[in-house]
Design a protein around this motif. Structure first.
Motif, PDB file in Angstrom:
ATOM      1  N   ALA A   1      -2.997   7.271   0.641  1.00 10.22           N
ATOM      2  CA  ALA A   1      -2.283   8.082   1.597  1.00 10.22           C
ATOM      3  C   ALA A   1      -2.431   7.921   3.085  1.00 10.22           C
ATOM      4  O   ALA A   1      -1.631   7.605   4.073  1.00 10.22           O
ATOM      5  CB  ALA A   1      -2.062   9.574   1.618  1.00 10.22           C
ATOM      6  N   ASP A   2      -4.066   8.013   3.214  1.00 10.89           N
ATOM      7  CA  ASP A   2      -4.260   7.765   4.639  1.00 10.89           C
ATOM      8  C   ASP A   2      -4.306   6.368   5.245  1.00 10.89           C
ATOM      9  O   ASP A   2      -3.840   5.879   6.281  1.00 10.89           O
ATOM     10  CB  ASP A   2      -5.820   8.252   4.650  1.00 10.89           C
ATOM     11  N   PHE A   3      -4.437   5.369   3.941  1.00  8.37           N
ATOM     12  CA  PHE A   3      -4.406   3.910   4.299  1.00  8.37           C
ATOM     13  C   PHE A   3      -2.987   3.545   4.832  1.00  8.37           C
ATOM     14  O   PHE A   3      -2.906   2.985   5.665  1.00  8.37           O
ATOM     15  CB  PHE A   3      -5.075   3.262   3.448  1.00  8.37           C
ATOM     16  N   ALA A   4      -2.185   4.052   3.790  1.00  6.69           N
ATOM     17  CA  ALA A   4      -0.631   3.526   3.933  1.00  6.69           C
ATOM     18  C   ALA A   4       0.029   4.142   5.494  1.00  6.69           C
ATOM     19  O   ALA A   4       0.920   3.564   6.039  1.00  6.69           O
ATOM     20  CB  ALA A   4      -0.028   4.223   2.638  1.00  6.69           C
ATOM     21  N   ALA A   5      -0.529   5.162   5.784  1.00  3.03           N
ATOM     22  CA  ALA A   5      -0.088   6.097   6.771  1.00  3.03           C
ATOM     23  C   ALA A   5      -0.470   5.229   8.187  1.00  3.03           C
ATOM     24  O   ALA A   5      -0.047   5.478   9.182  1.00  3.03           O
ATOM     25  CB  ALA A   5      -0.346   7.483   7.052  1.00  3.03           C
ATOM     26  N   ASP A   6      -1.748   4.216   7.905  1.00  2.00           N
ATOM     27  CA  ASP A   6      -2.389   3.691   9.264  1.00  2.00           C
ATOM     28  C   ASP A   6      -2.249   2.378   9.228  1.00  2.00           C
ATOM     29  O   ASP A   6      -1.338   1.696   9.239  1.00  2.00           O
ATOM     30  CB  ASP A   6      -3.815   4.242   9.050  1.00  2.00           C
ATOM     31  N   SER A   7      -3.540   1.641   9.137  1.00  2.32           N
ATOM     32  CA  SER A   7      -3.482   0.229   9.157  1.00  2.32           C
ATOM     33  C   SER A   7      -2.739  -0.360   7.794  1.00  2.32           C
ATOM     34  O   SER A   7      -2.510  -1.501   8.063  1.00  2.32           O
ATOM     35  CB  SER A   7      -4.831  -0.373   9.197  1.00  2.32           C
ATOM     36  N   GLY A   8      -2.590   0.101   6.668  1.00  3.97           N
ATOM     37  CA  GLY A   8      -2.040  -0.464   5.353  1.00  3.97           C
ATOM     38  C   GLY A   8      -0.528  -0.392   5.247  1.00  3.97           C
ATOM     39  O   GLY A   8      -0.093  -0.653   4.403  1.00  3.97           O
ATOM     40  N   ALA A   9       0.171   0.185   6.352  1.00  6.10           N
ATOM     41  CA  ALA A   9       1.317   0.395   6.336  1.00  6.10           C
ATOM     42  C   ALA A   9       2.340  -0.634   5.805  1.00  6.10           C
ATOM     43  O   ALA A   9       3.100  -0.550   5.212  1.00  6.10           O
ATOM     44  CB  ALA A   9       2.082   1.031   7.634  1.00  6.10           C
ATOM     45  N   THR A  10       1.861  -1.966   6.259  1.00  3.53           N
ATOM     46  CA  THR A  10       2.456  -3.143   5.894  1.00  3.53           C
ATOM     47  C   THR A  10       1.681  -4.115   5.253  1.00  3.53           C
ATOM     48  O   THR A  10       2.127  -5.385   4.800  1.00  3.53           O
ATOM     49  CB  THR A  10       3.001  -3.928   7.258  1.00  3.53           C
TER      50      THR A  10
ATOM     51  N   ALA B   1       0.925  -1.256   0.083  1.00  6.19           N
ATOM     52  CA  ALA B   1      -0.010   0.010   0.110  1.00  6.19           C
ATOM     53  C   ALA B   1       1.030   1.241  -0.118  1.00  6.19           C
ATOM     54  O   ALA B   1       0.655   2.208  -0.779  1.00  6.19           O
ATOM     55  CB  ALA B   1      -0.840  -0.107   1.109  1.00  6.19           C
ATOM     56  N   PRO B   2       2.097   1.391   0.889  1.00  7.33           N
ATOM     57  CA  PRO B   2       2.604   2.530   0.768  1.00  7.33           C
ATOM     58  C   PRO B   2       3.276   2.899  -0.532  1.00  7.33           C
ATOM     59  O   PRO B   2       3.552   4.225  -0.813  1.00  7.33           O
ATOM     60  CB  PRO B   2       3.844   2.333   1.657  1.00  7.33           C
ATOM     61  N   LEU B   3       3.506   1.921  -1.274  1.00  8.55           N
ATOM     62  CA  LEU B   3       3.993   1.877  -2.954  1.00  8.55           C
ATOM     63  C   LEU B   3       2.997   2.674  -3.684  1.00  8.55           C
ATOM     64  O   LEU B   3       3.279   3.399  -4.663  1.00  8.55           O
ATOM     65  CB  LEU B   3       4.664   0.809  -3.246  1.00  8.55           C
ATOM     66  N   MET B   4       1.511   2.011  -3.458  1.00  8.38           N
ATOM     67  CA  MET B   4       0.680   2.624  -4.355  1.00  8.38           C
ATOM     68  C   MET B   4       0.518   4.061  -3.708  1.00  8.38           C
ATOM     69  O   MET B   4       0.238   4.776  -4.827  1.00  8.38           O
ATOM     70  CB  MET B   4      -0.321   1.777  -3.893  1.00  8.38           C
ATOM     71  N   ALA B   5       0.583   4.289  -2.844  1.00  8.67           N
ATOM     72  CA  ALA B   5       0.419   5.583  -2.143  1.00  8.67           C
ATOM     73  C   ALA B   5       1.435   6.525  -2.926  1.00  8.67           C
ATOM     74  O   ALA B   5       1.304   7.866  -3.304  1.00  8.67           O
ATOM     75  CB  ALA B   5       0.457   5.724  -0.671  1.00  8.67           C
ATOM     76  N   LYS B   6       2.555   6.134  -2.991  1.00 11.75           N
ATOM     77  CA  LYS B   6       3.857   6.814  -3.325  1.00 11.75           C
ATOM     78  C   LYS B   6       3.504   7.139  -4.990  1.00 11.75           C
ATOM     79  O   LYS B   6       3.567   8.250  -5.585  1.00 11.75           O
ATOM     80  CB  LYS B   6       5.145   6.053  -3.362  1.00 11.75           C
ATOM     81  N   ASP B   7       3.001   6.099  -5.659  1.00 12.99           N
ATOM     82  CA  ASP B   7       2.954   6.170  -7.247  1.00 12.99           C
ATOM     83  C   ASP B   7       1.655   7.196  -7.646  1.00 12.99           C
ATOM     84  O   ASP B   7       1.599   8.010  -8.537  1.00 12.99           O
ATOM     85  CB  ASP B   7       2.638   4.855  -7.875  1.00 12.99           C
ATOM     86  N   LEU B   8       0.501   7.113  -6.661  1.00 10.80           N
ATOM     87  CA  LEU B   8      -0.467   8.116  -6.829  1.00 10.80           C
ATOM     88  C   LEU B   8      -0.024   9.430  -6.548  1.00 10.80           C
ATOM     89  O   LEU B   8      -0.652  10.309  -6.959  1.00 10.80           O
ATOM     90  CB  LEU B   8      -1.895   7.153  -5.886  1.00 10.80           C
ATOM     91  N   GLY B   9       0.585   9.422  -5.755  1.00  8.56           N
ATOM     92  CA  GLY B   9       1.098  10.921  -5.211  1.00  8.56           C
ATOM     93  C   GLY B   9       1.958  11.555  -6.373  1.00  8.56           C
ATOM     94  O   GLY B   9       2.169  12.698  -6.487  1.00  8.56           O
TER      95      GLY B   9
END
Length: 302
Positions: free
Chosen positions: A272-281, A240-248
């Motif tokens: 971005a919200d998901f990756a910073a919270d429960s989706g970090a891993t 999820a953090p990689l998806m957040a990065k790409d969408l950013g």
């Protein structure tokens, strides 16, 4: 067979370098994380001891790094371009900002090198199975030289245009993917509230107009697609953090170009919200749990 310098041996770079070894190439590698370097050595990668020593002995230098500032820093500040032989082909497989990709290309050319940006799609599973798709930007001659190496690491390579075009294709593709995963997840949560089984919705949508990769290959609920991360408690294939990065990156490009991407911008906010919270891993398909939780809270408040 070529001598390949591979810098960045993480979850993606490590398997990619190993596949080059399997294809018969001599691969020299470097990573700042000792455990990752050790795993690559176990897979047949030689370790000269530094990034510059790796580049100095290579015909082609491949980088797979987290961000554009690291690519640019490695090229210039850490002396990678200065260490390489004149005319060495630099292939950056990182996913970075289009402007950074163009800056890296310009730096390489100014130093007497050749360059190609070639980000990938397919995640860790694709890196391990050598089924990645490469989106390449740069000259036709550089793409032709790199193509046999890309073929050893993936199933498809597309020359998208000049410098930065590979990165442009990557962020556009992943904007589609991020939006579609949210749509599929919302549909499953809606189906749950209406008493529809996951399998029934999948059987309909996978053969009807709702069909898409997010549904048929990376289904966000357990069961219908046995190989999807949902069946492994959302252990990442594509985190999820990689998806957040790409969408950013896509959002930044859209704003800079004055392009109206309402769904793309909203998807960037949600991830971005998901990756910073429960989706970090978690895998990016785990966003269904955030949608389900938000729906439950909304129902409780009602």
């Amino acid at each position: 067979m070529r001598t390949i310098g591979f810098i960045g041996l993480g979850h993606m770079g490590g398997p990619m370098a190993a596949n080059l070894v399997k294809a018969g190439h001599r691969v020299l590698g470097h990573d700042i994380v000792p455990e990752l370097l050790a795993a690559a050595v176990d897979a047949g990668v030689a370790a000269p001891g530094s990034a510059t020593a790796t580049a100095a002995a290579a015909d082609v230098v491949i980088t797979m790094l987290p961000a554009g500032r690291q690519v640019l820093g490695l090229y210039a500040d850490e002396g990678l371009l200065a260490a390489a032989r004149p005319g060495t082909l630099f292939v950056d497989c990182s996913t970075i900002d289009v402007a950074d990709a163009r800056a890296a290309h310009a730096a390489a050319v100014a130093a007497g090198m050749r360059a190609l940006d070639a980000p990938v799609s397919g995640g860790v599973v694709g890196a391990e199975a050598a089924t990645l798709t490469f989106m390449a930007g740069g000259g036709a001659a550089e793409f032709a030289e790199a193509e046999p190496l890309l073929a050893a690491m993936g199933k498809k390579a597309v020359h998208c245009g000049g410098e930065g075009a590979g990165q442009a294709a990557k962020i556009c593709n992943n904007m589609i993917l991020g939006i579609s995963m949210i749509a599929v997840s919302e549909a499953f949560v809606l189906g749950e509230s209406l008493g529809l089984s996951h399998q029934a919705l999948f059987d309909v949508a996978s053969t009807a107009s709702g069909q898409c990769w997010a549904l048929t290959s990376n289904c966000p609920v357990p069961g219908p697609v046995p190989g999807s991360p949902a069946n492994r408690d959302y252990r990442p294939g594509f985190a999820a953090p990689l998806m957040a990065k790409d969408l950013g990156l896509a959002a930044r490009a859209a704003r800079a170009g004055g392009v109206h991407t309402e769904l793309g911008l909203r998807a960037a906010e949600l991830y971005a919200d998901f990756a910073a919270d429960s989706g970090a891993t978690e895998d990016f398909s785990g966003i269904i749990r955030a949608i389900r939780d938000a729906s439950q809270k909304g129902g409780d408040q009602a």
